[in-house]
Design an enzyme around this catalytic site. Structure first.
Site, PDB file in Angstrom:
ATOM      1  N   ASP A 158      -8.537  -3.328  14.246  1.00  0.00           N
ATOM      2  CA  ASP A 158      -9.921  -3.538  13.802  1.00  0.00           C
ATOM      3  C   ASP A 158     -10.025  -4.673  12.788  1.00  0.00           C
ATOM      4  O   ASP A 158     -11.067  -4.883  12.188  1.00  0.00           O
ATOM      5  CB  ASP A 158     -10.503  -2.252  13.215  1.00  0.00           C
ATOM      6  CG  ASP A 158      -9.702  -1.706  12.046  1.00  0.00           C
ATOM      7  OD1 ASP A 158      -8.707  -2.356  11.632  1.00  0.00           O
ATOM      8  OD2 ASP A 158     -10.044  -0.617  11.537  1.00  0.00           O
ATOM      9  N   GLU A 217     -10.056  -1.458   5.127  1.00  0.00           N
ATOM     10  CA  GLU A 217     -10.738  -1.211   6.391  1.00  0.00           C
ATOM     11  C   GLU A 217     -11.985  -2.085   6.512  1.00  0.00           C
ATOM     12  O   GLU A 217     -12.440  -2.679   5.525  1.00  0.00           O
ATOM     13  CB  GLU A 217     -11.117   0.271   6.488  1.00  0.00           C
ATOM     14  CG  GLU A 217      -9.937   1.240   6.426  1.00  0.00           C
ATOM     15  CD  GLU A 217      -9.121   1.280   7.720  1.00  0.00           C
ATOM     16  OE1 GLU A 217      -9.256   0.362   8.554  1.00  0.00           O
ATOM     17  OE2 GLU A 217      -8.344   2.235   7.891  1.00  0.00           O
ATOM     18  N   ASP A 242       0.833  -1.196   0.000  1.00  0.00           N
ATOM     19  CA  ASP A 242       0.000   0.000   0.000  1.00  0.00           C
ATOM     20  C   ASP A 242       0.869   1.248   0.000  1.00  0.00           C
ATOM     21  O   ASP A 242       2.084   1.180   0.145  1.00  0.00           O
ATOM     22  CB  ASP A 242      -0.946   0.004   1.212  1.00  0.00           C
ATOM     23  CG  ASP A 242      -0.270  -0.520   2.477  1.00  0.00           C
ATOM     24  OD1 ASP A 242       0.908  -0.181   2.711  1.00  0.00           O
ATOM     25  OD2 ASP A 242      -0.908  -1.270   3.229  1.00  0.00           O
ATOM     26  N   HIS A 279      -8.141  -5.019   9.958  1.00  0.00           N
ATOM     27  CA  HIS A 279      -7.839  -4.714   8.556  1.00  0.00           C
ATOM     28  C   HIS A 279      -6.509  -5.322   8.124  1.00  0.00           C
ATOM     29  O   HIS A 279      -5.613  -5.564   8.940  1.00  0.00           O
ATOM     30  CB  HIS A 279      -7.860  -3.202   8.295  1.00  0.00           C
ATOM     31  CG  HIS A 279      -6.696  -2.438   8.840  1.00  0.00           C
ATOM     32  ND1 HIS A 279      -6.770  -1.653   9.967  1.00  0.00           N
ATOM     33  CD2 HIS A 279      -5.415  -2.320   8.405  1.00  0.00           C
ATOM     34  CE1 HIS A 279      -5.601  -1.087  10.196  1.00  0.00           C
ATOM     35  NE2 HIS A 279      -4.753  -1.487   9.266  1.00  0.00           N
TER      36      HIS A 279
END
Length: 260
Positions: free
Chosen positions: A136, A143, A67, A138
């Protein structure tokens, strides 16, 4: 999915570096997908040590990005291009030509996303993709509620992710709001996925990804769909696993010829 519980982050780094070294012996020009952040650093340090000692030849290896921030120039010290060059490419003694990643500073960011997806395919696909996991759940910057079929694309970061990444910047306000990330569908095309998680803060996310249902709410749970996915966790990150004893037993009985 294979789950390997190790004593600590250093042991995880050594284990994964050994798997990368074995891959490079089989396929010297393997395309290695790398992640950024503090979690994978023990892997890169252990691999660089093996290269430096002459235990593995990485001279033909290729490195690709998972990324990239949108809007940071390529030379910005916290652009992921700069981080990967600094933490992976240079320590392995590779030239910048061995590196490929998306252009987060492109005038047409969507076109840059599509171009990177094509470039990965044209390069023959990723042989081993190293992943981290967010608190979370991801992976990459996919996300919660990201499509499990998604391709490389632009994503808006959640407040939690921006807060988690603020430690790398002088001010939380400097953390970009948008990124380019390989999509979950793109990530799942890698031949081997290796997720490393360390620390108690990742325990809940690891448990939901490994033992919970496959759900867009927990993007890392998509690894359950992959034919060759390995999750390496330290004792703290394994604290929420109901099947921890089973995972320990199966790894202890694993024949050496299987590898990671």
């Amino acid at each position: 999915m294979e789950v390997v519980i190790v004593p600590d982050a250093r042991a995880g780094g050594e284990l994964i570096a050994g798997a990368v070294a074995a891959l490079l012996r089989r396929k010297p020009d393997a395309l290695l997908g790398v992640a950024t952040g503090s979690t994978p650093l023990p892997v890169y340090e252990a691999l660089a040590a093996r290269v430096g000692a002459g235990a593995v030849d990485a001279s033909q290896a290729r490195i690709c990005q998972l990324d990239e921030y949108v809007g940071l120039p390529a030379g910005h010290p916290e652009s992921y291009r700069s981080v990967v060059l600094r933490e992976v490419v240079e320590p392995l003694g590779l030239d910048e030509d061995a590196f490929m990643g998306p252009d987060g500073a492109a005038a047409d960011v969507q076109a840059a996303c599509e171009a990177y997806d094509r470039a990965l395919r044209d390069a023959g696909g990723v042989d081993l993709q190293l992943l981290g996991i967010g608190t979370d759940g991801h992976i990459g910057f996919n996300e919660p509620c990201s499509s499990l079929a998604s391709r490389t694309r632009i994503k808006t970061l959640t407040r939690q992710t921006r807060e988690d990444n603020a430690r790398f910047f002088d001010s939380p306000d400097e953390v970009p709001h948008h990124v380019i990330t390989q999509g979950i569908g793109t990530i799942l095309e890698a031949r081997h996925l290796v997720l490393l998680a360390t620390g108690a803060g990742k325990a809940d996310a690891v448990a939901r990804a490994v033992e919970g249902p496959v759900a867009a709410l927990v993007p890392a749970s998509a690894l359950q769909l992959h034919p060759h996915a390995t999750v390496v966790v330290d004792e703290a990150a394994a604290a929420g696993l109901k099947l921890a004893d089973y995972f320990r037993a199966t790894y202890a009985a694993k024949p050496d010829w299987q590898g990671l």
